[in-house]
Enzyme design. Structure first.
Site, PDB file in Angstrom:
ATOM      1  N   LYS A   1       5.391  51.912  31.525  1.00 56.43           N
ATOM      2  CA  LYS A   1       4.356  52.262  30.551  1.00 56.43           C
ATOM      3  C   LYS A   1       3.969  53.739  30.667  1.00 56.43           C
ATOM      4  O   LYS A   1       3.770  54.433  29.661  1.00 56.43           O
ATOM      5  CB  LYS A   1       3.112  51.398  30.767  1.00 56.43           C
ATOM      6  CG  LYS A   1       3.255  49.938  30.348  1.00 56.43           C
ATOM      7  CD  LYS A   1       1.957  49.205  30.621  1.00 56.43           C
ATOM      8  CE  LYS A   1       2.038  47.745  30.233  1.00 56.43           C
ATOM      9  NZ  LYS A   1       0.788  47.026  30.548  1.00 56.43           N
TER      10      LYS A   1
ATOM     11  N   GLY B   1      -3.128  39.016  33.811  1.00 55.48           N
ATOM     12  CA  GLY B   1      -2.771  38.835  32.412  1.00 55.48           C
ATOM     13  C   GLY B   1      -1.981  37.571  32.146  1.00 55.48           C
ATOM     14  O   GLY B   1      -2.179  36.899  31.127  1.00 55.48           O
ATOM     15  N   ARG B   2      -1.081  37.208  33.074  1.00 59.55           N
ATOM     16  CA  ARG B   2      -0.238  36.034  32.846  1.00 59.55           C
ATOM     17  C   ARG B   2      -0.984  34.711  33.039  1.00 59.55           C
ATOM     18  O   ARG B   2      -0.401  33.642  32.864  1.00 59.55           O
ATOM     19  CB  ARG B   2       1.009  36.095  33.713  1.00 59.55           C
ATOM     20  CG  ARG B   2       0.779  36.446  35.174  1.00 59.55           C
ATOM     21  CD  ARG B   2       2.103  36.922  35.785  1.00 59.55           C
ATOM     22  NE  ARG B   2       2.010  37.408  37.138  1.00 59.55           N
ATOM     23  CZ  ARG B   2       1.691  38.650  37.472  1.00 59.55           C
ATOM     24  NH1 ARG B   2       1.343  39.516  36.538  1.00 59.55           N
ATOM     25  NH2 ARG B   2       1.686  39.038  38.736  1.00 59.55           N
TER      26      ARG B   2
ATOM     27  N   GLU C   1       7.414  38.149  36.354  1.00 56.90           N
ATOM     28  CA  GLU C   1       6.424  39.183  36.623  1.00 56.90           C
ATOM     29  C   GLU C   1       5.785  38.966  37.990  1.00 56.90           C
ATOM     30  O   GLU C   1       5.385  39.914  38.654  1.00 56.90           O
ATOM     31  CB  GLU C   1       5.359  39.183  35.529  1.00 56.90           C
ATOM     32  CG  GLU C   1       4.592  40.504  35.437  1.00 56.90           C
ATOM     33  CD  GLU C   1       3.837  40.651  34.137  1.00 56.90           C
ATOM     34  OE1 GLU C   1       4.302  41.403  33.265  1.00 56.90           O
ATOM     35  OE2 GLU C   1       2.784  40.000  33.991  1.00 56.90           O
TER      36      GLU C   1
ATOM     37  N   GLU D   1       0.497  48.977  22.750  1.00 58.07           N
ATOM     38  CA  GLU D   1       1.021  48.197  21.627  1.00 58.07           C
ATOM     39  C   GLU D   1      -0.110  47.469  20.902  1.00 58.07           C
ATOM     40  O   GLU D   1      -0.177  47.456  19.667  1.00 58.07           O
ATOM     41  CB  GLU D   1       2.046  47.168  22.115  1.00 58.07           C
ATOM     42  CG  GLU D   1       3.259  47.742  22.808  1.00 58.07           C
ATOM     43  CD  GLU D   1       3.120  47.720  24.318  1.00 58.07           C
ATOM     44  OE1 GLU D   1       4.149  47.575  24.998  1.00 58.07           O
ATOM     45  OE2 GLU D   1       1.980  47.850  24.815  1.00 58.07           O
TER      46      GLU D   1
ATOM     47  N   LYS E   1      -6.835  42.853  28.095  1.00 58.68           N
ATOM     48  CA  LYS E   1      -7.716  42.854  29.265  1.00 58.68           C
ATOM     49  C   LYS E   1      -8.327  44.231  29.486  1.00 58.68           C
ATOM     50  O   LYS E   1      -9.528  44.378  29.685  1.00 58.68           O
ATOM     51  CB  LYS E   1      -6.935  42.397  30.496  1.00 58.68           C
ATOM     52  CG  LYS E   1      -7.744  42.396  31.780  1.00 58.68           C
ATOM     53  CD  LYS E   1      -6.894  41.917  32.938  1.00 58.68           C
ATOM     54  CE  LYS E   1      -7.624  42.094  34.264  1.00 58.68           C
ATOM     55  NZ  LYS E   1      -6.803  41.653  35.412  1.00 58.68           N
TER      56      LYS E   1
ATOM     57  N   HIS F   1      24.357  23.317  22.915  1.00 58.82           N
ATOM     58  CA  HIS F   1      25.348  23.922  22.028  1.00 58.82           C
ATOM     59  C   HIS F   1      25.350  25.438  22.149  1.00 58.82           C
ATOM     60  O   HIS F   1      25.930  26.127  21.313  1.00 58.82           O
ATOM     61  CB  HIS F   1      25.055  23.513  20.582  1.00 58.82           C
ATOM     62  CG  HIS F   1      25.258  22.050  20.336  1.00 58.82           C
ATOM     63  ND1 HIS F   1      26.436  21.528  19.841  1.00 58.82           N
ATOM     64  CD2 HIS F   1      24.437  20.994  20.540  1.00 58.82           C
ATOM     65  CE1 HIS F   1      26.325  20.214  19.739  1.00 58.82           C
ATOM     66  NE2 HIS F   1      25.118  19.865  20.164  1.00 58.82           N
TER      67      HIS F   1
END
Length: 519
Positions: free
Chosen positions: A483, A238-239, A324, A185, A179, A355
């Protein structure tokens, strides 16, 4: 100014009623919404509790805030932004640029498909620029498509190395999704990918690069061709990126029809959330149950259990959406929330989960509410597999609802031929507390429409919970702080960097160790 919950009479009324109201395993409560059946029978419920929750929503101006969300008003108060993701999936968006970008994505994909271009797509993004695309591609491309899609998100060099390994640059498209177009990263991985393209025999490596960003100027300065830059807006968190041009990778992998179907399902859930009465409003009722479970009954986490192999990536998607958004401890005006807010969210697909950690869900001292998600009809040829899957889903939920008493466990032991002393001892280990809350979310089939509706269901649930708690679900300042610290530490780790005295003892120690070993 916003009043903390524990200062509201409506909250105290809800608290008192919730403590007095058990799960009623004789009562059925199912809400139908946008092709999804939501069974909330295994939540604490009574007519009085429902009315108390409705009064609390009124005290929080829920109707007004819901309208602000859909109108594109500023609801992200700390960043002075709207959170207008609902506009992205509207069949008739009020913002003309939305339709324009939607058409640009479709045209790009149609042209690439008609020319059978790019057999490989490397999608580089992180967080919201990654999880939604992973989810949709796995859900609808799990049996294979003619394009291979690889996802690169982590800054670990093994991620980009693996993402590019064995691919032919001539047949590869790199999609950079950020964005801000400053995500460290993503840009670091993108640099490696572009260098990989440049090292090939390509005449113009940027013919093979697409960017999706709100910072279109920076993307073009970086080298991306203007016609390959697709726009998102600062009012899209962003999400919520899955509804934007970030899903160009989804369209390349599984088709533009998938995107259209997801938009349609989400828009249908938007309309349900906007217009259904509160007592029959699926996101609202899920939110009320979630607030009761977290802030009144003290459950610290929420388990997501999709009984569908194709929905493995739904768990981290919901993790990001919920944690978030709701991982806040202050109200919108900055004062302490003074009640427990967003739970930890975790899980994995059933039956693998059974399991792995279902023992803890059934018999631990804490337990957690569970969202069971299942498709009624199989979309494969093996009927016995699906029957077993449905049976396991219902059985695990029934065990959480009803439990098993000591007397029942004792009788089971005796019926197996065990002597009375051994039976009495073992029976204690077979007791299930029961009365543990859950939702059952049933999709007729997994389709783009039902997946879109499912994601919107959780989005609106989160918004409603945030409204009740009085927190802002659209910022993430905790992430930003980390960050910023990482930027300074990165500089310190460089050969000419300096380890400053401001760090705590442990961080300073490891900075010096890593710096000396790495350089």
């Amino acid at each position: 100014m916003i009043t903390p919950l524990n200062k509201l009479a409506e909250w105290h009324n809800l608290q008192n009623l919730a403590h007095k109201t058990p799960i009623n395993n004789k009562s059925l409560r199912v809400i139908e919404a946008a092709g999804i059946s939501l069974d909330i029978s295994a939540q604490h419920y009574s007519a009085e509790l429902s009315k108390a929750a409705e009064l609390l929503l009124q005290a929080r101006d829920f109707n007004k805030k819901r309208l602000q969300l859909f109108n594109g008003d500023i609801v992200n108060t700390t960043e002075c932004r709207a959170a207008w993701h609902t506009a992205l999936r509207s069949p008739d968006p009020k913002h003309p640029e939305i339709l324009e970008e939607r058409q640009r994505v479709n045209a790009f994909v149609r042209e690439a498909d008609s020319e059978r271009r790019w057999r490989n797509v490397v999608h580089i993004g992180i967080g919201g620029s990654d999880w939604g695309v992973r989810l949709a591609v796995q859900a609808f491309g799990y049996s294979g498509t003619w394009r291979q899609v690889r996802f690169v998100s982590n800054i670990d060099g093994h991620a980009i190395e693996g993402g590019l390994a064995g691919l032919d640059p001539l047949e590869t498209l790199v999609v950079i999704a950020s964005k801000s177009f400053t995500t460290s990263e993503t840009l670091e991985n993108a640099l490696r990918a572009v260098q990989w393209l440049k090292n090939s025999s390509l005449k113009n490596p940027f013919d093979h690069v697409v960017a999706v960003t709100a910072n279109t100027r920076k993307a073009t300065e970086w080298g991306v061709k203007p016609e390959h830059v697709f726009k998102i807006w600062d009012w899209i968190g962003g999400r919520f990126s899955i509804w934007s041009a970030v899903s160009i990778t989804t369209a390349l992998a599984v088709g533009t029809d998938v995107l259209a179907g997801m938009h349609s399902g989400a828009a249908a859930m938007d309309e349900h959330f906007r217009s259904a009465e509160l007592t029959h409003n699926a996101p609202v009722q899920m939110a009320i149950a979630g607030v009761v479970n977290r802030s009144i009954l003290g459950y610290g986490s929420l388990n997501i259990a999709p009984y569908d192999f194709r929905l493995a990536n739904l768990v981290p998607y919901i993790q990001q959406l919920e944690m978030e958004s709701l991982g806040k401890s202050v109200l919108v005006d900055g004062k302490p929330a003074e009640v427990s807010t967003g739970p930890a969210v975790w899980g994995m697909p059933g039956t693998d989960a059974q399991h792995t950690f279902f023992q803890w869900l059934h018999q631990s001292s804490d337990g957690a509410p569970v969202d069971f998600i299942v498709c009624q009809h199989a979309q494969h040829a093996w009927a016995n597999h699906h029957t077993s899957l449905l049976a396991n889903c219902l059985a695990q939920r029934e065990a959480l609802i009803n439990g098993k008493s000591y007397d029942q466990a004792l009788q089971e032991c005796l019926d197996s031929g065990m002597n009375i002393n051994d039976a009495k001892s073992l029976a204690n280990h077979r007791v299930h507390t029961g009365g543990r809350p859950s939702n059952l979310i049933v999709l007729s089939r997994l389709s783009p429409y039902t997946l879109g509706a499912l994601l919107a269901l959780y989005e609106h649930k989160v918004f409603t919970q945030a409204t009740i708690w009085g927190i802002n679900p659209f910022d993430q300042w905790g992430v930003e702080y980390g960050k910023r610290l990482a930027d300074g530490i990165t500089q310190a780790l460089k050969p000419d960097g300096k380890v400053e005295n401001k760090h705590d003892a442990s961080t300073a120690y490891w900075l010096n160790i890593f710096k000396n070993k790495s350089n």
